[in-house]
Design a protein around this motif. Structure first.
Motif, PDB file in Angstrom:
ATOM      1  N   GLU A   1      31.592  62.152  32.359  1.00  0.00           N
ATOM      2  CA  GLU A   1      31.140  60.961  33.080  1.00  0.00           C
ATOM      3  C   GLU A   1      30.602  61.297  34.461  1.00  0.00           C
ATOM      4  OE1 GLU A   1      32.868  56.917  35.209  1.00  0.00           O
ATOM      5  OE2 GLU A   1      34.254  58.421  34.409  1.00  0.00           O
ATOM      6  N   VAL A   2      31.404  62.049  35.228  1.00  0.00           N
ATOM      7  CA  VAL A   2      30.992  62.390  36.589  1.00  0.00           C
ATOM      8  C   VAL A   2      29.725  63.237  36.574  1.00  0.00           C
ATOM      9  CG1 VAL A   2      31.632  63.711  38.647  1.00  0.00           C
ATOM     10  CG2 VAL A   2      33.283  62.155  37.591  1.00  0.00           C
ATOM     11  N   GLY A   3      29.660  64.193  35.643  1.00  0.00           N
ATOM     12  CA  GLY A   3      28.478  65.040  35.570  1.00  0.00           C
ATOM     13  C   GLY A   3      27.207  64.249  35.349  1.00  0.00           C
TER      14      GLY A   3
ATOM     15  N   ALA B   1      28.325  70.385  44.115  1.00  0.00           N
ATOM     16  CA  ALA B   1      29.433  71.288  43.816  1.00  0.00           C
ATOM     17  C   ALA B   1      30.366  70.708  42.764  1.00  0.00           C
ATOM     18  CB  ALA B   1      30.206  71.610  45.091  1.00  0.00           C
ATOM     19  N   THR B   2      30.677  69.417  42.875  1.00  0.00           N
ATOM     20  CA  THR B   2      31.603  68.831  41.903  1.00  0.00           C
ATOM     21  C   THR B   2      30.929  68.654  40.546  1.00  0.00           C
ATOM     22  OG1 THR B   2      31.076  66.633  42.797  1.00  0.00           O
ATOM     23  CG2 THR B   2      33.047  67.719  43.626  1.00  0.00           C
ATOM     24  N   ALA B   3      29.633  68.407  40.539  1.00  0.00           N
ATOM     25  CA  ALA B   3      28.910  68.369  39.263  1.00  0.00           C
ATOM     26  C   ALA B   3      28.893  69.756  38.619  1.00  0.00           C
ATOM     27  CB  ALA B   3      27.482  67.856  39.470  1.00  0.00           C
ATOM     28  N   GLU B   4      28.783  70.795  39.451  1.00  0.00           N
ATOM     29  CA  GLU B   4      28.821  72.161  38.925  1.00  0.00           C
ATOM     30  C   GLU B   4      30.179  72.461  38.282  1.00  0.00           C
ATOM     31  OE1 GLU B   4      26.393  74.031  38.476  1.00  0.00           O
ATOM     32  OE2 GLU B   4      25.115  74.389  40.216  1.00  0.00           O
ATOM     33  N   ILE B   5      31.260  72.003  38.903  1.00  0.00           N
ATOM     34  CA  ILE B   5      32.583  72.182  38.300  1.00  0.00           C
ATOM     35  C   ILE B   5      32.641  71.475  36.959  1.00  0.00           C
ATOM     36  CG2 ILE B   5      35.038  71.628  38.501  1.00  0.00           C
ATOM     37  CD1 ILE B   5      34.736  71.913  41.541  1.00  0.00           C
ATOM     38  N   SER B   6      32.156  70.240  36.919  1.00  0.00           N
ATOM     39  CA  SER B   6      32.234  69.434  35.695  1.00  0.00           C
ATOM     40  C   SER B   6      31.555  70.127  34.519  1.00  0.00           C
ATOM     41  CB  SER B   6      31.606  68.055  35.941  1.00  0.00           C
ATOM     42  OG  SER B   6      32.339  67.321  36.890  1.00  0.00           O
ATOM     43  N   ARG B   7      30.325  70.571  34.729  1.00  0.00           N
ATOM     44  CA  ARG B   7      29.594  71.165  33.596  1.00  0.00           C
ATOM     45  C   ARG B   7      30.083  72.574  33.297  1.00  0.00           C
ATOM     46  NH1 ARG B   7      25.900  75.834  34.387  1.00  0.00           N
ATOM     47  NH2 ARG B   7      25.701  76.001  36.648  1.00  0.00           N
TER      48      ARG B   7
END
Length: 529
Positions: free
Chosen positions: A423-425, A449-455
């Motif tokens: 969802e966040v990604g 950065a947080t999208a990078e963690i998600s994916r």
């Protein structure tokens, strides 16, 4: 205009003040210094990443041992306006966010041209216009709804601006030199320095920068060479101060070396927690379950490997006489949900109290409402002192093994955590494609950065065959099913970018070969201007 340089972006309001012939000549000079070495450094990054993937554990460098063991060297004096950094606010550089940051009461504003900023041409040049005006105390903005934004405090009471250019990996497709794209970071640094350095010195501040995504002391050396050239050209040596974000696992083994390379321009190190987690996942993604992290919310700053990283950072900074700046408090207060807000604010208090007590000299927040909380916790430790650089963490022993001991007691991958990543990604990438690099999602300020963690977590979980706490093996088929389910829940509106956001998320989370950064295909294939 210099015949070697070409601009192919659509006109942006105010760009005639930024893209002057003299400024473009300066960019060509910087490009000539940086381009070849930048390519070599990016290749070295990839080679080290491949080596780690094949089983190599990074460690402290033998060839720089003499730098670490030499107790005599220190950095240049603190720059004017940078002694007290107890609370720093971060955010993008559009006019509205610029004014809000300057009115926030923070000591420093990280003016972000990187992770909180979509690098479309409007933002790249519009951000420079905002900063030009802000530094001259002449910025104002009226929203489409008619709301007026102006500075509410005298300029000398506004936060000191520290601008974050893009990292070495990103290019600027709208500016080419001899047909070659310029480095996005060189563009951002060059334009800001050219137009603002001398003016800032005349008002008692200086040209200050946050350097992102640094992976080695040699990358810091290239920045230092650019700084020397810029200062010599303008006759203002020793005026730049750079704070380096330690947000890659490889940089955490070279803290003092990075400080040393920038010692004449060093402003501090920052514990960039979200990118640091992303870097760990990226580098160790093929190393098996020993290197698999649980749900993102379970990877806190008190987990052993994160605590080791931050304590060693404070030790290195204070040993050499420079600021150590703590990580981001990403919570966004929600006035419609006081219970959630109360709980989150208590967590922010605890986070900032821990950092202040650990020796950090200041920390980041993403929302103006968090400025008083951060200030309160650092005031309690600092009192009237501007910082605690003189507090040496001699109790901390440099330990390379603890930096990659990723065990988290009780850590689990859950279906809820996997769904949150999806969802966040997708929701973040949709905002990014619309030009918003900082997006509030579920009461948190998300950035690249947080999208990078998600994916990246999803990619790693698939390729390691990880299991959730519920017993579900994470497979590509299952993730595709969750993507479809979560996609149907999204709040669609006319003209949204969710279809492309989904395609981009699937490309960077489900590809057979792992893309090093999601922003590269996003910028090249999905960002429209």
């Amino acid at each position: 205009m210099n015949s070697r340089i070409e601009i192919n972006g659509a006109p942006v309001e105010g760009q005639e003040r930024i893209l002057t012939p003299e400024a473009l000549d300066f960019l060509v000079e910087l490009h000539d210094i940086a381009a070849g070495r930048r390519a070599e450094l990016l290749q070295a990054r990839q080679e080290l990443r491949d080596k780690i993937g094949a089983g190599f554990n990074p460690t402290f460098l033998e060839e720089t041992k003499h730098i670490r063991e030499d107790d005599s060297w220190r950095v240049a004096p603190i720059g004017p306006g940078l002694a007290d950094r107890r609370v720093e606010i971060t955010g993008p550089t559009d006019k509205k966010m610029t004014i809000n940051a300057l009115n926030s009461g923070a000591k420093v504003w990280l003016a972000d041209q990187e992770d909180a900023n979509t690098p479309n041409w409007q933002n790249v040049i519009g951000g420079q216009v905002s900063l030009y005006d802000a530094n001259r105390d002449q910025i104002e903005y009226t929203s489409p709804e008619g709301k007026e934004y102006r500075l509410q405090v005298p300029y000398e009471q506004t936060p000191t601006i520290v601008m974050r250019p893009r990292g070495w990996h990103l290019e600027e497709k709208h500016i080419t030199v001899d047909g070659e794209r310029m480095s996005g970071g060189v563009v951002d640094f060059g334009l800001y320095f050219f137009h603002n350095a001398e003016h800032l010195l005349s008002v008692g501040r200086g040209p200050y920068f946050y350097l992102p995504k640094t992976e080695s002391y040699l990358e810091a050396r290239l920045w230092n060479d650019l700084f020397n050239h810029a200062e010599q050209k303008f006759g203002i040596p020793g005026t730049i101060r750079a704070t380096v974000l330690i947000e890659t696992i490889t940089a955490s083994f070279q803290l003092e070396e990075i400080i040393y390379e920038l010692r004449d321009h060093m402003g501090g190190l920052n514990a960039g927690r979200w990118d640091y987690i992303f870097s760990i996942i990226k580098n160790f993604r093929l190393r098996g379950e020993e290197f698999v992290l649980p749900d993102r919310k379970q990877v806190t700053m008190t987990t052993p490997f994160m605590r080791s990283y931050t304590e060693q950072l404070v030790r290195a900074c204070h040993r050499r006489g420079v600021h150590a700046i703590g990580g981001m408090a990403a919570f966004i207060p929600n006035r419609r949900d006081p219970q959630v807000t109360e709980k989150a604010l208590a967590a922010v208090h605890e986070d900032k109290k821990r950092e202040a007590n650990d020796g950090f000299d200041g920390s980041w927040v993403a929302h103006p409402d968090l400025v008083p909380i951060c200030r309160e916790e650092f005031d309690a430790v600092l009192g009237d002192k501007p910082n605690q650089i003189d507090r040496l963490r001699e109790d901390v022993v440099p330990d390379d093994k603890s930096l990659i001991d990723l065990k988290i007691e009780g850590g689990q991958i859950t279906e809820a955590g996997v769904r949150t990543n999806v969802e966040v990604g997708i929701r973040y990438l949709e905002a990014w494609l619309r030009g918003n690099g900082a997006a509030g999602i579920n009461n948190l300020m998300e950035d690249v950065a947080t999208a990078e963690i998600s994916r990246s977590q999803i990619w790693q979980w698939i390729h390691c065959g990880s299991k959730t706490a519920e017993g579900q093996t994470v497979t590509r088929d299952w993730i595709e099913q969750l993507i479809e389910e979560e996609f149907t829940k999204l709040p669609r509106t006319e003209g949204d970018k969710f279809d492309n956001a989904r395609k981009l998320f699937e490309e960077v989370a489900l590809a057979d070969e792992y893309p090093a950064f999601l922003t590269i295909p996003g910028y090249d294939h999905y960002l429209e201007n």
